[in-house]
Design an enzyme around this catalytic site. Sequence first.
Site, mmCIF file in Angstrom:
data_model
loop_
_atom_site.group_PDB
_atom_site.id
_atom_site.type_symbol
_atom_site.label_atom_id
_atom_site.label_comp_id
_atom_site.label_asym_id
_atom_site.label_seq_id
_atom_site.Cartn_x
_atom_site.Cartn_y
_atom_site.Cartn_z
ATOM 1 N N ASP A 131 0.532 1.761 8.494
ATOM 2 C CA ASP A 131 1.847 1.858 7.860
ATOM 3 C C ASP A 131 2.755 2.814 8.624
ATOM 4 O O ASP A 131 3.939 2.560 8.785
ATOM 5 C CB ASP A 131 1.712 2.299 6.392
ATOM 6 C CG ASP A 131 0.958 3.613 6.230
ATOM 7 O OD1 ASP A 131 0.152 3.945 7.117
ATOM 8 O OD2 ASP A 131 1.168 4.306 5.218
ATOM 9 N N ARG A 179 2.341 10.909 8.668
ATOM 10 C CA ARG A 179 1.907 11.678 7.497
ATOM 11 C C ARG A 179 0.433 11.394 7.181
ATOM 12 O O ARG A 179 -0.249 10.693 7.924
ATOM 13 C CB ARG A 179 2.806 11.364 6.301
ATOM 14 C CG ARG A 179 2.669 9.954 5.786
ATOM 15 C CD ARG A 179 3.457 9.766 4.490
ATOM 16 N NE ARG A 179 3.352 8.408 4.030
ATOM 17 C CZ ARG A 179 4.400 7.616 3.775
ATOM 18 N NH1 ARG A 179 5.631 8.059 3.946
ATOM 19 N NH2 ARG A 179 4.195 6.397 3.342
ATOM 20 N N ASP A 180 -0.012 11.898 6.050
ATOM 21 C CA ASP A 180 -1.427 11.772 5.717
ATOM 22 C C ASP A 180 -1.754 10.393 5.148
ATOM 23 O O ASP A 180 -2.245 10.269 4.031
ATOM 24 C CB ASP A 180 -1.839 12.890 4.746
ATOM 25 C CG ASP A 180 -0.915 12.988 3.534
ATOM 26 O OD1 ASP A 180 0.095 12.238 3.503
ATOM 27 O OD2 ASP A 180 -1.186 13.796 2.634
ATOM 28 N N GLU A 181 -1.428 9.369 5.924
ATOM 29 C CA GLU A 181 -1.817 7.992 5.590
ATOM 30 C C GLU A 181 -2.318 7.335 6.871
ATOM 31 O O GLU A 181 -3.482 7.356 7.169
ATOM 32 C CB GLU A 181 -0.647 7.206 4.980
ATOM 33 C CG GLU A 181 -0.236 7.780 3.635
ATOM 34 C CD GLU A 181 0.469 6.782 2.732
ATOM 35 O OE1 GLU A 181 0.060 5.618 2.639
ATOM 36 O OE2 GLU A 181 1.461 7.204 2.098
ATOM 37 N N ASP A 202 2.117 -4.330 4.656
ATOM 38 C CA ASP A 202 2.993 -4.037 5.792
ATOM 39 C C ASP A 202 2.752 -5.033 6.922
ATOM 40 O O ASP A 202 3.689 -5.609 7.481
ATOM 41 C CB ASP A 202 2.770 -2.597 6.272
ATOM 42 C CG ASP A 202 3.007 -1.563 5.170
ATOM 43 O OD1 ASP A 202 2.537 -1.780 4.042
ATOM 44 O OD2 ASP A 202 3.668 -0.544 5.424
ATOM 45 N N TRP A 237 0.376 -7.802 -0.768
ATOM 46 C CA TRP A 237 -0.531 -6.983 0.035
ATOM 47 C C TRP A 237 -1.827 -7.775 0.285
ATOM 48 O O TRP A 237 -2.151 -8.092 1.426
ATOM 49 C CB TRP A 237 -0.792 -5.643 -0.675
ATOM 50 C CG TRP A 237 0.263 -4.620 -0.351
ATOM 51 C CD1 TRP A 237 0.102 -3.509 0.433
ATOM 52 C CD2 TRP A 237 1.639 -4.610 -0.757
ATOM 53 N NE1 TRP A 237 1.296 -2.835 0.543
ATOM 54 C CE2 TRP A 237 2.252 -3.468 -0.181
ATOM 55 C CE3 TRP A 237 2.438 -5.447 -1.549
ATOM 56 C CZ2 TRP A 237 3.603 -3.154 -0.361
ATOM 57 C CZ3 TRP A 237 3.779 -5.134 -1.737
ATOM 58 C CH2 TRP A 237 4.342 -4.006 -1.145
ATOM 59 N N GLU A 262 10.991 3.902 6.960
ATOM 60 C CA GLU A 262 10.295 3.365 5.791
ATOM 61 C C GLU A 262 11.290 3.003 4.700
ATOM 62 O O GLU A 262 11.203 1.949 4.082
ATOM 63 C CB GLU A 262 9.316 4.412 5.259
ATOM 64 C CG GLU A 262 8.617 3.996 3.972
ATOM 65 C CD GLU A 262 7.569 4.987 3.538
ATOM 66 O OE1 GLU A 262 7.728 6.182 3.854
ATOM 67 O OE2 GLU A 262 6.589 4.565 2.896
ATOM 68 N N HIS A 281 8.023 3.123 10.075
ATOM 69 C CA HIS A 281 7.290 2.067 9.374
ATOM 70 C C HIS A 281 7.843 0.737 9.911
ATOM 71 O O HIS A 281 9.047 0.534 9.873
ATOM 72 C CB HIS A 281 7.637 2.112 7.887
ATOM 73 C CG HIS A 281 6.633 2.797 7.022
ATOM 74 N ND1 HIS A 281 6.303 4.112 7.145
ATOM 75 C CD2 HIS A 281 5.890 2.316 5.978
ATOM 76 C CE1 HIS A 281 5.402 4.423 6.207
ATOM 77 N NE2 HIS A 281 5.131 3.343 5.486
HETATM 78 C C1 BGC Z 1 2.729 3.044 2.455
HETATM 79 C C2 BGC Z 1 3.367 1.701 2.492
HETATM 80 C C3 BGC Z 1 2.582 0.840 1.562
HETATM 81 C C4 BGC Z 1 2.872 1.367 0.188
HETATM 82 C C5 BGC Z 1 2.359 0.563 -0.949
HETATM 83 C C6 BGC Z 1 2.947 3.582 1.091
HETATM 84 O O1 BGC Z 1 2.489 4.859 0.895
HETATM 85 O O2 BGC Z 1 3.165 3.892 3.463
HETATM 86 O O3 BGC Z 1 3.838 1.246 3.626
HETATM 87 O O4 BGC Z 1 2.676 -0.511 1.733
HETATM 88 O O5 BGC Z 1 2.489 2.725 0.101
HETATM 89 O O6 BGC Z 1 2.056 1.286 -2.064
#
Ligand code: BGC
Length: 867
Positions: free
Chosen positions: A459, A463-465, A472, A526, A739, A760
């Site tokens: 995504d 950050r912390d993801e 996405d 998703w 994003e 994003h």
């Molecule tokens: C992500 C997104 C994701 C979304 C859905 C976000 O935190 O960065 O791109 O699809 O959450 O909940």
Amino acid sequence: MSARVTRLRAEHRREATGLGTATPRLSWWVDSASESSLLWTEFEKSTLDGLVHTVRVGGSEQVLVDWPFAPLASREIVDVRARVGLHDGTVGDWSDSLRLETGLLRREDWTVPLVVPSTSAPRTGPRPAWMLRAEFEVEVAPMRARLYMTAQGIYRSEINGARVGDDELAPGWTSYDHRLRAQAYDVTALLQTGANAIGIELADGWFRGNIGFDGGVWDLYGPHIGVVAQLELAGSDGVHRLVDLSDSWRVSAGPTTAAGLYEGEEYDARRLDPDWSRAGGDDSSWARPELRGLATVTARIEHAVAEPVRQVEELLPVSIEYRRNGRIRLDFGQNVSGRLSVRAEAEAGHTLRLHHAEALEDDELAVRPLRRATSVDSYVFGGTGEESWQPRFTIHGFRYAELEGWPEGTVAPGAVRAVVVHTDMERTGWFTVDDPMLQKLHDNTVWSMRDNFVDLPTDCPQRDERMGWTGDIQVFAPAASYLYRSAGVLDTWLRDVGDEQHADGAVPNFVPWVPCGFPEASSAVWGDAAAIVPWTMWEQLGDRGILAQQFASMQGWVDHLAARADDDGAIRTGFALGDWLDPIAPPEDPGAARTDRYLVTTAYLVRSARIVADVAGMLGDVTTQARYAGLADRTLGAFRQEWILSSGRMVGESPTSLALALDFDLFENAAQRSDAGARLAELVAEGDFRIPTGFVGTPIICGALADTGHVESAYALLQQTECPSWLYPITMGATTIWERWDSMLPDGRVNPGDMTSFNHYALGAVVDFMHRTVAGLAPIEPGYRRIRIAPRPGGTVRAASTRFDSPYGPIDVSWRLDGERFELTARVPFGVTAEVELPGRADRLIVGAGAHELHSDIRTLELRKTT
Ligand code: BGC
């Protein structure tokens, strides 16, 4: 007339060492201007011991064709070349040879243990990287030496002081409980006769480091890390012999005192023994690591199907600012994923800290959007003269960096560089347009794709993801498979999607799944990635194999979603992220869209059920085909009942709902379609051509307008610069896709939402419209075997072009308006047929391979004035 095979390829990778399959599919381009078609292709396979085998394959297919020889064995090396025969009697010359080398194809081929440095490590805070070393003798210089590796953790290795390979963050992130990816390195040139040493640094990476948001998870895949390193030497007899390293392994802490993907890396150069990976290095104080039988690794070990992550490019700062607080701020002019590389001199013990951020706010680095991904690296100088360093076990998303404790008065030219790190995919799609802002939108999308294809489609990179969010990539897949040869990355990721799918078909919202508190229930859009991404790969790349590989997963997903339907077939309950990030959604509630989330969910069930029906048909399973076609029809009936009025107007009408119903072909008849198109154009005009859609509507709204005769509305949306719009970020200096439509607010402040990234790719999915409609190149048959060239000028655009290195060969389309004359040039490769539709002309021309120049008169079209 000549015809020569160019670009013979195996599977999806540019490099063909360490292939993970015994039967690699082959693809090739034919360079020929002949109008004739392919009658046969002949393949010649030679082995290293001189055996030559030739096979002639009839037919006109050129893309991902089944391996025509007996399956290869593990470690087998063959050279393959090809030539073609055409229907007109032409027999082409032989192509260049492609060398293929398989890796270890069977689990039994892996015979060495997992080397585990230490099991006792603190559970919070990034842990240090371990150093492992082993010495070995080489009596006779080998013909070939191969190092096969995989790891639980991330590794880098050296032999005799030299780096092995050039990949980063190996072995990459897969669903480690199910599969580990392996690498094969040619290390022949690194060995010497006599004493040798191998050194491996091993860090936690995704396996055991902190990963995920809301605090994330430690030790996700286990409490230990470990590495598998199998070194094999082959002499003139070609037989591989294992170098037994087991008794020789030693382990020690090293200079990397902490390394976390989110947190950053700490390195103390004083702790580095420069001879650690050389024979004779002093390891008297090193301990013996634990050696575990490989049977303790229950995951499959598969060779990589994509190119590795590499250092792809370096950027110099475009500005350097010496701040009052002593820090030095660097602006690299581009938001990237990667790291800094620094070169400086300081006394031993001096510490340099590197801070990273995507944006500035109040003249400070905007680090709040990074959340817990602190992204700070530190380097303690060894005091050995000029020192160069770049972190190896972390990665950041940044445009700006600050140096804290820079030891020299100024930053010498080249002393600090941003190193761009991502999967080293081959570029395949280009686009140019005479509107600089649209051009920038396209360029920014390419960057966001690069920055988010770091081993898997993520995504965001900062950050912390940085996780494999399914929605996405579902919306971005058409763009991704045009811009870069991303099939390998998508293939490996889809295997994980299948592996992590639940027994009831539910697809995690991100894959690999990290249980950090996000709802486990699947969401449409998703989870639909399971069906739609493979289908997109078929349409864009002609990859039929991916459909067979993923079919159970596709079907499982549709069954799961269908099980949520009410008796009439519509879905009205359950978890649904819906039209995520609709611009009307408040910062703290990104799912609060104007479009009914169950309308979206039910529409997606129709779409994915149709796909599964089509794939079942292609695989020859007519019963299954009928079942899913029936499901699609029933769901469509319920959708119409619930959301489409007899007048064709929609219940809960919104730009996204109209675009979706148009794009998914959910209306009953042409009159309804046309009314919906008109209504959509009206809504868009009422909204002053500001973007009115989130994740679901954004990729398709321009296409829905253009396909229903509202090209000018599509351009007005596309060329809007007021917030929210695609071009608003560009007016604010964006270098990647944001994003949120307003990740940076018009007053220059960062959106207060907890979820605000500047990188994003999802909203950049509109580049697909730019390729198909602005430049005018779209596939009609999978893999671009039959194409439509139909540029639609509009707005202030007066010239555009695109190039796509399609599976069949390079396609070029370029057009310009000269007054009222529309001029088009196109290049169509051998094997491809093009249907050309020019603006202002009602007829459709069919052209084959070759260069074409066409023109038309566009007096009948109304175009906006160029400003
Ligand atoms: C992500 C997104 C994701 C979304 C859905 C976000 O935190 O960065 O791109 O699809 O959450 O909940």
